[in-house]
Design an enzyme around this catalytic site. Structure first.
Site, PDB file in Angstrom:
ATOM      1  N   GLY A 222       0.837  -1.191   0.000  1.00 10.84           N
ATOM      2  CA  GLY A 222       0.000   0.000   0.000  1.00 10.84           C
ATOM      3  C   GLY A 222       0.871   1.239   0.000  1.00 10.84           C
ATOM      4  N   SER A 223       0.346   2.307   0.544  1.00 10.43           N
ATOM      5  CA  SER A 223       1.055   3.585   0.441  1.00 10.43           C
ATOM      6  C   SER A 223       2.229   3.669   1.431  1.00 10.43           C
ATOM      7  CB  SER A 223       0.081   4.721   0.716  1.00 10.43           C
ATOM      8  OG  SER A 223      -0.389   4.619   2.037  1.00 10.43           O
ATOM      9  N   THR A 224       3.161   4.517   1.114  1.00  5.19           N
ATOM     10  CA  THR A 224       4.322   4.718   1.986  1.00  5.19           C
ATOM     11  C   THR A 224       3.860   5.248   3.348  1.00  5.19           C
ATOM     12  OG1 THR A 224       5.687   5.100   0.043  1.00  5.19           O
ATOM     13  CG2 THR A 224       6.568   5.895   2.141  1.00  5.19           C
ATOM     14  N   GLY A 227       2.601   2.468   5.362  1.00  6.62           N
ATOM     15  CA  GLY A 227       3.763   1.629   5.692  1.00  6.62           C
ATOM     16  C   GLY A 227       4.484   2.149   6.928  1.00  6.62           C
ATOM     17  N   GLU A 244       5.685  -3.452   0.772  1.00  7.26           N
ATOM     18  CA  GLU A 244       5.703  -3.104  -0.659  1.00  7.26           C
ATOM     19  C   GLU A 244       4.942  -1.789  -0.782  1.00  7.26           C
ATOM     20  OE1 GLU A 244       7.305  -4.629  -2.942  1.00  7.26           O
ATOM     21  OE2 GLU A 244       7.499  -6.740  -2.403  1.00  7.26           O
ATOM     22  N   CYS A 278       1.778  -0.029  -8.947  1.00  8.82           N
ATOM     23  CA  CYS A 278       2.903   0.457  -8.127  1.00  8.82           C
ATOM     24  C   CYS A 278       4.145   0.627  -8.971  1.00  8.82           C
ATOM     25  CB  CYS A 278       3.150  -0.506  -6.980  1.00  8.82           C
ATOM     26  SG  CYS A 278       3.335  -2.211  -7.524  1.00  8.82           S
TER      27      CYS A 278
HETATM   28  P1  NAD Z   1      -3.278   2.457   1.541  1.00  6.92           P
HETATM   29  O1  NAD Z   1      -1.982   2.509   2.281  1.00  6.92           O
HETATM   30  O2  NAD Z   1      -4.202   3.584   1.692  1.00  6.92           O
HETATM   31  O3  NAD Z   1      -4.102   1.152   1.973  1.00  6.92           O
HETATM   32  C1  NAD Z   1      -3.573  -0.154   1.846  1.00  6.92           C
HETATM   33  C2  NAD Z   1      -4.232  -1.078   2.865  1.00  6.92           C
HETATM   34  O4  NAD Z   1      -3.842  -0.698   4.184  1.00  6.92           O
HETATM   35  C3  NAD Z   1      -5.759  -1.044   2.861  1.00  6.92           C
HETATM   36  O5  NAD Z   1      -6.232  -2.367   3.037  1.00  6.92           O
HETATM   37  C4  NAD Z   1      -6.092  -0.195   4.075  1.00  6.92           C
HETATM   38  O6  NAD Z   1      -7.344  -0.458   4.641  1.00  6.92           O
HETATM   39  C5  NAD Z   1      -4.994  -0.607   5.028  1.00  6.92           C
HETATM   40  N1  NAD Z   1      -4.685   0.364   6.094  1.00  6.92           N
HETATM   41  C6  NAD Z   1      -4.945   1.670   6.142  1.00  6.92           C
HETATM   42  N2  NAD Z   1      -4.434   2.228   7.262  1.00  6.92           N
HETATM   43  C7  NAD Z   1      -3.825   1.231   7.924  1.00  6.92           C
HETATM   44  C8  NAD Z   1      -3.064   1.164   9.137  1.00  6.92           C
HETATM   45  N3  NAD Z   1      -2.843   2.244   9.899  1.00  6.92           N
HETATM   46  N4  NAD Z   1      -2.553  -0.035   9.495  1.00  6.92           N
HETATM   47  C9  NAD Z   1      -2.741  -1.124   8.738  1.00  6.92           C
HETATM   48  N5  NAD Z   1      -3.448  -1.129   7.585  1.00  6.92           N
HETATM   49  C10 NAD Z   1      -3.976   0.039   7.185  1.00  6.92           C
HETATM   50  O7  NAD Z   1      -2.891   2.205   0.020  1.00  6.92           O
HETATM   51  P2  NAD Z   1      -3.865   2.158  -1.265  1.00  6.92           P
HETATM   52  O8  NAD Z   1      -4.328   3.524  -1.578  1.00  6.92           O
HETATM   53  O9  NAD Z   1      -4.862   1.067  -1.088  1.00  6.92           O
HETATM   54  O10 NAD Z   1      -2.855   1.653  -2.388  1.00  6.92           O
HETATM   55  C11 NAD Z   1      -2.157   2.502  -3.260  1.00  6.92           C
HETATM   56  C12 NAD Z   1      -0.696   2.547  -2.904  1.00  6.92           C
HETATM   57  O11 NAD Z   1      -0.164   1.225  -2.856  1.00  6.92           O
HETATM   58  C13 NAD Z   1       0.152   3.280  -3.943  1.00  6.92           C
HETATM   59  O12 NAD Z   1       1.074   4.113  -3.289  1.00  6.92           O
HETATM   60  C14 NAD Z   1       0.898   2.147  -4.650  1.00  6.92           C
HETATM   61  O13 NAD Z   1       2.128   2.526  -5.240  1.00  6.92           O
HETATM   62  C15 NAD Z   1       1.085   1.181  -3.543  1.00  6.92           C
HETATM   63  N6  NAD Z   1       1.315  -0.161  -4.063  1.00  6.92           N
HETATM   64  C16 NAD Z   1       2.555  -0.716  -3.917  1.00  6.92           C
HETATM   65  C17 NAD Z   1       2.823  -1.972  -4.459  1.00  6.92           C
HETATM   66  C18 NAD Z   1       4.175  -2.619  -4.328  1.00  6.92           C
HETATM   67  O14 NAD Z   1       4.288  -3.799  -4.624  1.00  6.92           O
HETATM   68  N7  NAD Z   1       5.209  -1.913  -3.910  1.00  6.92           N
HETATM   69  C19 NAD Z   1       1.819  -2.656  -5.140  1.00  6.92           C
HETATM   70  C20 NAD Z   1       0.569  -2.036  -5.281  1.00  6.92           C
HETATM   71  C21 NAD Z   1       0.327  -0.800  -4.738  1.00  6.92           C
END
Ligand code: NAD
Length: 469
Positions: A222-224, A227, A244, A278
């Site tokens: 998910g997002s940095t 993370g 990731e 991503c």
């Molecule tokens: P996001 O971080 O908003 O959400 C990802 C997941 O985390 C969701 O299931 C969300 O409910 C959960 N979440 C939210 N807050 C949390 C917390 N505090 N603790 C634990 N979980 C929590 O990301 P998004 O908008 O769903 O995805 C887009 C981002 O993901 C982009 O930045 C993209 O580049 C990245 N991404 C990276 C990869 C990779 O392999 N590096 C692959 C796909 C997407």
């Protein structure tokens, strides 16, 4: 077949009174109702997964692999139903590198996790002493996934974790729960009860899961920003992490590159899944001598690409998945315009197609320092930046806080030398974003740490243990 009549969708969707309406990404119409799991449901799921894990870990690798192979077959035989759920919920078209590709990829990656061997490693042997490195399961793995490749990314986390003898609690994005619950439903037709549990909850449920004292590993994509939150919470439970995170992948087109031969690959490197990937090409540095040719070729391809709903057989590009992402993309292009960039094609919404369609957009005459170059756009827009000195292009490519993928385009020998100097988890030459289940994938810097896929991916969901005789 219509997704509304799919038996798979019926198996995972709940009644309107009990569920959250999930919109079709193209039309906004309700396509199904996702269960709303609470923190109490999550507690129960973790406890059940914990108790199921012991029996699962006691099975041999061969037994677990056999069950995973059956799960892969199940996914394969329902791939069309799964693809239609993904196409509606996430919005990617069925064709091209779209929803059918994603559904098929789920089966491929499950099978791969089953088939990859991980033998004990001989570390030392001399004078009657022998040390070997073995890999044991960790326990309960939290699989937290994003909305862009919902089913496939969840499988990248789930399949290796199960193979290594862990139980998994999977928390899909709140925007795409049905795609993930669908693939879990198919796998659970073959897995023992409770070794894989899907929890469809919001961000609070995600935060509770990653911080839970009974979670041994968090696989997070998910997002940095999220993370970083997960790293903080891991101070309490000491969960191991694979992160990731976001990417802002650069590409460098070298002088002498064959523009006509490469243009289509450049386009798809950036626009796969309508740019919501991503490791997509997100800023392209082109040598002065080829600049106008590359811009013109990309614009030509962008204009010819059919844009439309996920379920339409004609579309190859779809809507932005969420209203928020649509606004981010629109805002970044508007900001680039204000900073004097030239919108060569696109640069506007396509409201006649649906509420969140944005035309594929090529932006030229733009520099580093403008948000569209410096930030992850995650949408159908590619900024093309002019350079005259390759050294300078390498420096600019490496200047980002994020470093997931990168690509170099042109003569292979020269490109290899440039690739060695680029900071990133993967550097592709004359391609961008191609993934292989046997080749490890991961990021550095703000794009996270840890590897997925192949034997490296299995090691990431296991604890090393040395046995010395
Ligand atoms: P996001 O971080 O908003 O959400 C990802 C997941 O985390 C969701 O299931 C969300 O409910 C959960 N979440 C939210 N807050 C949390 C917390 N505090 N603790 C634990 N979980 C929590 O990301 P998004 O908008 O769903 O995805 C887009 C981002 O993901 C982009 O930045 C993209 O580049 C990245 N991404 C990276 C990869 C990779 O392999 N590096 C692959 C796909 C997407």
């Amino acid at each position: 077949m219509n997704a509304q009549t799919s038996a798979l969708l019926d198996a995972i969707t709940v009644t309107p009174e009990r569920g959250r309406p999930m919109p079709d990404a193209a039309t906004g119409e309700v396509m199904g109702y996702a269960p709303v799991h609470t923190v109490a449901d999550l507690e129960d799921a973790i406890a059940r997964a914990r108790s199921a894990q012991t029996g699962w870990a006691a099975r041999t690798h061969a037994e677990r692999s056999e069950i995973l192979r059956r799960a892969a077959e199940e996914v394969e035989s329902h791939a069309e139903e799964l693809a239609r759920i993904i196409a509606q919920e996430q919005g990617k078209p069925l064709n091209g590198a779209g929803a059918r590709f994603e559904a098929g990829g789920c089966a491929v990656w499950i099978r791969n996790a089953a088939d990859t061997t991980l033998e004990p490693e001989l570390l030392f042997e001399a004078e009657g002493s022998r040390s070997e490195l073995h890999y044991m399961p960790l326990g309960v793995v939290a699989a937290i996934s994003p909305w862009n490749w919902p089913a496939l990314i969840a499988i990248w986390q789930i399949a290796p974790a199960l193979r290594m003898g862990n139980a998994v609690v999977a928390k899909p994005s709140e925007y795409t729960p049905l795609s993930v619950l669908a693939v879990i439903e198919l796998m659970n037709r073959h897995l023992p009860e409770d070794v894989l549990i899907g929890i469809s909850g919001d961000r609070e449920v995600g935060a509770t899961l990653s911080a839970h004292p009974d979670v041994d590993k968090v696989m997070f994509t998910g997002s940095t920003r999220t993370g970083r939150e997960i790293v903080k919470s891991s101070a309490a439970n000491l969960a191991r992490l694979t992160l990731e995170l976001g990417g802002n992948d650069p590409g460098i087109v070298l002088p002498g590159a064959d523009v006509e031969a490469l243009a289509e690959k450049l386009f798809w490197g950036a626009f796969i899944n309508t740019g919501q990937t991503c490791a997509a090409l997100k800023r392209l540095y082109v040598h002065d001598s080829l600049y106008e040719d590359v811009v013109a070729a990309l614009a030509r391809i962008a204009e010819a690409m059919p844009l439309g709903a996920g379920l339409s057989e004609e579309s190859v590009l779809g809507p932005l998945s969420t209203p928020q992402q649509f606004e981010i993309v629109r805002d970044l292009v508007d900001d680039a315009r204000v900073h004097g960039a030239r919108v060569v094609t696109g640069g506007e919404a396509a409201p006649e197609l649906g509420p969140h369609f944005y035309r594929p957009t090529i932006v030229a005459d733009i520099e580093d320092g403008v948000r569209l170059v410096d930030e992850e756009q995650f949408g159908p827009v590619l900024p093309v930046i002019r350079y005259s000195d390759v050294e300078d292009a390498i420096e600019r490519a490496n200047a980002s806080d994020q470093a997931l993928g990168a690509s170099v385009w042109g003569d292979t020998k020269v490109a290899l030398r440039v690739a060695e100097r680029i900071v990133g988890g993967t550097v592709w030459i004359n391609q961008h974003g191609t993934l292989n289940p046997l080749v490890p994938f991961g990021g550095v810097k703000g794009s996270g740490y840890g590897l997925e896929f192949g034997a490296h991916g299995l090691k990431a969901v296991a604890a090393p243990k040395v046995i010395t005789v």
